[in-house]
Design a protein around this motif. Structure first.
Motif, PDB file in Angstrom:
ATOM      1  N   HIS A 129       0.822  -1.398   0.231  1.00 54.20           N
ATOM      2  CA  HIS A 129       0.399   0.118   0.384  1.00 54.20           C
ATOM      3  C   HIS A 129       0.871   0.862   0.318  1.00 54.20           C
ATOM      4  O   HIS A 129       1.667   1.562   0.939  1.00 54.20           O
ATOM      5  N   ALA A 130       1.283   2.022  -1.257  1.00 52.87           N
ATOM      6  CA  ALA A 130       1.896   2.537  -0.959  1.00 52.87           C
ATOM      7  C   ALA A 130       0.843   4.482  -0.839  1.00 52.87           C
ATOM      8  O   ALA A 130       2.209   5.417  -0.237  1.00 52.87           O
ATOM      9  N   ASP A 131       0.107   4.473  -0.963  1.00 56.91           N
ATOM     10  CA  ASP A 131      -1.071   5.943  -0.332  1.00 56.91           C
ATOM     11  C   ASP A 131      -1.643   5.813   0.332  1.00 56.91           C
ATOM     12  O   ASP A 131      -2.031   4.583   1.107  1.00 56.91           O
ATOM     13  N   HIS A 132      -1.763   6.335   0.760  1.00 59.69           N
ATOM     14  CA  HIS A 132      -2.872   6.513   2.229  1.00 59.69           C
ATOM     15  C   HIS A 132      -2.987   8.732   2.389  1.00 59.69           C
ATOM     16  O   HIS A 132      -2.459   9.398   2.457  1.00 59.69           O
ATOM     17  N   GLY A 133      -4.500   8.956   3.139  1.00 59.32           N
ATOM     18  CA  GLY A 133      -4.983   9.811   2.637  1.00 59.32           C
ATOM     19  C   GLY A 133      -4.387  10.723   3.643  1.00 59.32           C
ATOM     20  O   GLY A 133      -4.591   9.350   5.070  1.00 59.32           O
ATOM     21  N   GLY A 134      -4.395  11.443   3.825  1.00 56.07           N
ATOM     22  CA  GLY A 134      -3.673  13.072   4.513  1.00 56.07           C
ATOM     23  C   GLY A 134      -2.078  13.069   4.895  1.00 56.07           C
ATOM     24  O   GLY A 134      -1.992  12.990   3.367  1.00 56.07           O
ATOM     25  N   ARG A 135      -1.949  14.226   5.013  1.00 53.25           N
ATOM     26  CA  ARG A 135      -0.857  15.009   4.879  1.00 53.25           C
ATOM     27  C   ARG A 135       0.524  14.520   5.836  1.00 53.25           C
ATOM     28  O   ARG A 135       0.180  14.804   6.891  1.00 53.25           O
ATOM     29  N   VAL A 136       1.464  14.813   5.161  1.00 58.24           N
ATOM     30  CA  VAL A 136       2.436  14.436   6.180  1.00 58.24           C
ATOM     31  C   VAL A 136       2.892  15.267   7.114  1.00 58.24           C
ATOM     32  O   VAL A 136       3.336  16.519   6.466  1.00 58.24           O
ATOM     33  N   LEU A 137       3.232  15.497   7.968  1.00 60.29           N
ATOM     34  CA  LEU A 137       4.000  16.417   9.254  1.00 60.29           C
ATOM     35  C   LEU A 137       5.146  16.381   8.767  1.00 60.29           C
ATOM     36  O   LEU A 137       5.801  15.184   9.257  1.00 60.29           O
ATOM     37  N   ASP A 138       5.937  17.600   8.317  1.00 61.60           N
ATOM     38  CA  ASP A 138       6.929  17.023   8.377  1.00 61.60           C
ATOM     39  C   ASP A 138       7.690  17.460   9.868  1.00 61.60           C
ATOM     40  O   ASP A 138       8.822  16.793   9.114  1.00 61.60           O
ATOM     41  N   ALA A 139       7.161  17.480  10.539  1.00 61.76           N
ATOM     42  CA  ALA A 139       8.041  17.337  11.945  1.00 61.76           C
ATOM     43  C   ALA A 139       8.386  16.175  12.316  1.00 61.76           C
ATOM     44  O   ALA A 139       8.904  15.240  13.207  1.00 61.76           O
ATOM     45  N   GLY A 140       7.464  14.959  12.257  1.00 64.31           N
ATOM     46  CA  GLY A 140       6.424  13.667  12.173  1.00 64.31           C
ATOM     47  C   GLY A 140       6.968  13.116  11.980  1.00 64.31           C
ATOM     48  O   GLY A 140       5.700  11.668  12.221  1.00 64.31           O
ATOM     49  N   ALA A 141       7.386  12.315  11.354  1.00 64.52           N
ATOM     50  CA  ALA A 141       8.423  11.350  11.255  1.00 64.52           C
ATOM     51  C   ALA A 141       9.497  10.495  11.736  1.00 64.52           C
ATOM     52  O   ALA A 141      10.707  11.395  11.790  1.00 64.52           O
ATOM     53  N   ARG A 142       9.466   9.680  13.045  1.00 64.56           N
ATOM     54  CA  ARG A 142      10.880   9.208  13.859  1.00 64.56           C
ATOM     55  C   ARG A 142      11.068   7.919  13.982  1.00 64.56           C
ATOM     56  O   ARG A 142       9.855   7.038  14.858  1.00 64.56           O
ATOM     57  N   HIS A 143      12.503   6.992  14.107  1.00 66.01           N
ATOM     58  CA  HIS A 143      12.339   5.390  14.685  1.00 66.01           C
ATOM     59  C   HIS A 143      11.419   5.089  14.080  1.00 66.01           C
ATOM     60  O   HIS A 143      10.881   3.992  14.149  1.00 66.01           O
ATOM     61  N   GLY A 144      10.512   5.066  12.129  1.00 62.52           N
ATOM     62  CA  GLY A 144      10.635   4.051  11.446  1.00 62.52           C
ATOM     63  C   GLY A 144       8.567   4.546  11.250  1.00 62.52           C
ATOM     64  O   GLY A 144       8.066   3.957  10.631  1.00 62.52           O
ATOM     65  N   ARG A 145       8.325   5.310  11.940  1.00 61.68           N
ATOM     66  CA  ARG A 145       7.254   5.984  12.108  1.00 61.68           C
ATOM     67  C   ARG A 145       6.795   7.055  11.355  1.00 61.68           C
ATOM     68  O   ARG A 145       7.678   7.885  11.423  1.00 61.68           O
ATOM     69  N   VAL A 146       5.079   7.130  10.771  1.00 59.94           N
ATOM     70  CA  VAL A 146       5.130   8.497   9.864  1.00 59.94           C
ATOM     71  C   VAL A 146       3.958   8.776  10.613  1.00 59.94           C
ATOM     72  O   VAL A 146       3.318   8.163  11.291  1.00 59.94           O
ATOM     73  N   LEU A 147       3.344  10.634  11.178  1.00 61.16           N
ATOM     74  CA  LEU A 147       2.869  11.276  11.867  1.00 61.16           C
ATOM     75  C   LEU A 147       2.251  11.957  10.775  1.00 61.16           C
ATOM     76  O   LEU A 147       2.114  12.637   9.542  1.00 61.16           O
ATOM     77  N   LEU A 148       0.843  11.427  10.170  1.00 62.32           N
ATOM     78  CA  LEU A 148      -0.341  12.407   9.453  1.00 62.32           C
ATOM     79  C   LEU A 148      -1.232  13.073  10.063  1.00 62.32           C
ATOM     80  O   LEU A 148      -1.794  12.799  10.931  1.00 62.32           O
ATOM     81  N   LEU A 149      -1.416  14.014   9.068  1.00 57.14           N
ATOM     82  CA  LEU A 149      -3.469  14.368   9.698  1.00 57.14           C
ATOM     83  C   LEU A 149      -3.941  14.539   8.489  1.00 57.14           C
ATOM     84  O   LEU A 149      -3.832  15.014   7.273  1.00 57.14           O
TER      85      LEU A 149
END
Length: 264
Positions: free
Chosen positions: A87-107
């Motif tokens: 699954h390459a796509d996910h609905g939402g915007r990536v928070l630039d500051a929210g990626a660390r330790h293999g995890r990504v934060l989406l709004l």
């Protein structure tokens, strides 16, 4: 004559990290090989053997105007190697500051409507591998009606506060999300989400400040946020849960935003 699993593991450990498709082909050879590759011991050993993790790809936010209808934002994992996620796509915007330790934060993206919408966050865990997704409950500190100005958040491994994890094998494990911003009643505050508890903490009140939407920095067990348009830095100690404000030596007209650098 079948090879012993220990010998197979030693051979597989020496596969090039930048070619993850090789592991897919090796896993299809037989069930014992698949069991070795999918085991947590092999994953940890592979990371310890190669140390520097490879770059499998990057995640970007893409906007689609959808034929002049509501603008939709999609976060897409773009591979830079032979690997291609399910699954390459996910609905939402990536928070630039929210990626660390293999995890990504989406709004997540919501269509416009009347009234305010509950503020939700999504944690995309290991987009290139496990592809787990966690929807967080409404945060007590977050943007009003998805106005992300003067607000920031980041996700990190839950063991960061105690320095009990080297982050070589914590994918799929517990995590925390730190959210900093101005509440609906114009009070600056901070709160922390724990996946182990499944809830947000009580708000920690801060001196009145505007939070910059710039990448955060993690040094040891202290998280740093840029505030007041780069004029100051907010430090949050994950272990003691104490906050402090650092005023930068130069006046703000000398720079637009401050970025903290770490050396590991």
């Amino acid at each position: 004559m079948a090879l012993q699993e220990e010998l197979v593991e030693e051979v597989l450990l020496r596969f090039p990290p930048a070619e993850p498709a090789s592991f897919v082909r090796a896993a299809l050879v037989c069930k014992p090989w698949c069991r070795v590759i999918s085991g947590r011991r092999f994953c940890r050993g592979f990371r310890e053997f190669h140390r520097s993790p490879p770059m499998l790809g990057f995640i970007c936010s893409m906007f689609d105007d959808n034929d002049n209808e509501d603008c939709v934002c999609v976060s897409r994992f773009v591979p830079t190697s032979s690997f291609c996620p399910l699954h390459a796509d996910h609905g939402g915007r990536v928070l630039d500051a929210g990626a660390r330790h293999g995890r990504v934060l989406l709004l997540p993206t919501y269509t416009e409507g009347e009234g305010e919408t509950d503020f939700l966050l999504l944690v995309w865990d290991q987009p290139a591998t496990t592809d787990e997704r966690w929807e967080l409950p409404t945060a007590p500190v977050g943007p009003s009606n998805h106005d992300v100005s003067h607000w920031n958040a980041t996700v990190l491994c839950a063991a960061t506060a105690s320095a009990a994890c080297n982050h070589l094998d914590c994918q799929g494990g517990p995590f925390m999300v730190v959210s900093v911003g101005i509440t609906t009643n114009q009070v600056s505050a901070l709160c922390v989400y724990s996946s182990q508890v499944g809830a947000w903490s009580e708000r920690t009140l801060l001196p009145k400040c505007f939070v910059d939407e710039t990448p955060t920095a993690l040094v040891g067990n202290t998280l740093y946020f840029s505030i007041e348009f780069g004029d100051m830095v907010l430090a949050y100690d994950l272990a003691t849960r104490e906050t402090s404000v650092i005023r930068l030596p130069l006046p703000p007209e000398h720079y637009k935003y401050a970025t903290a650098l770490t050396w590991q």
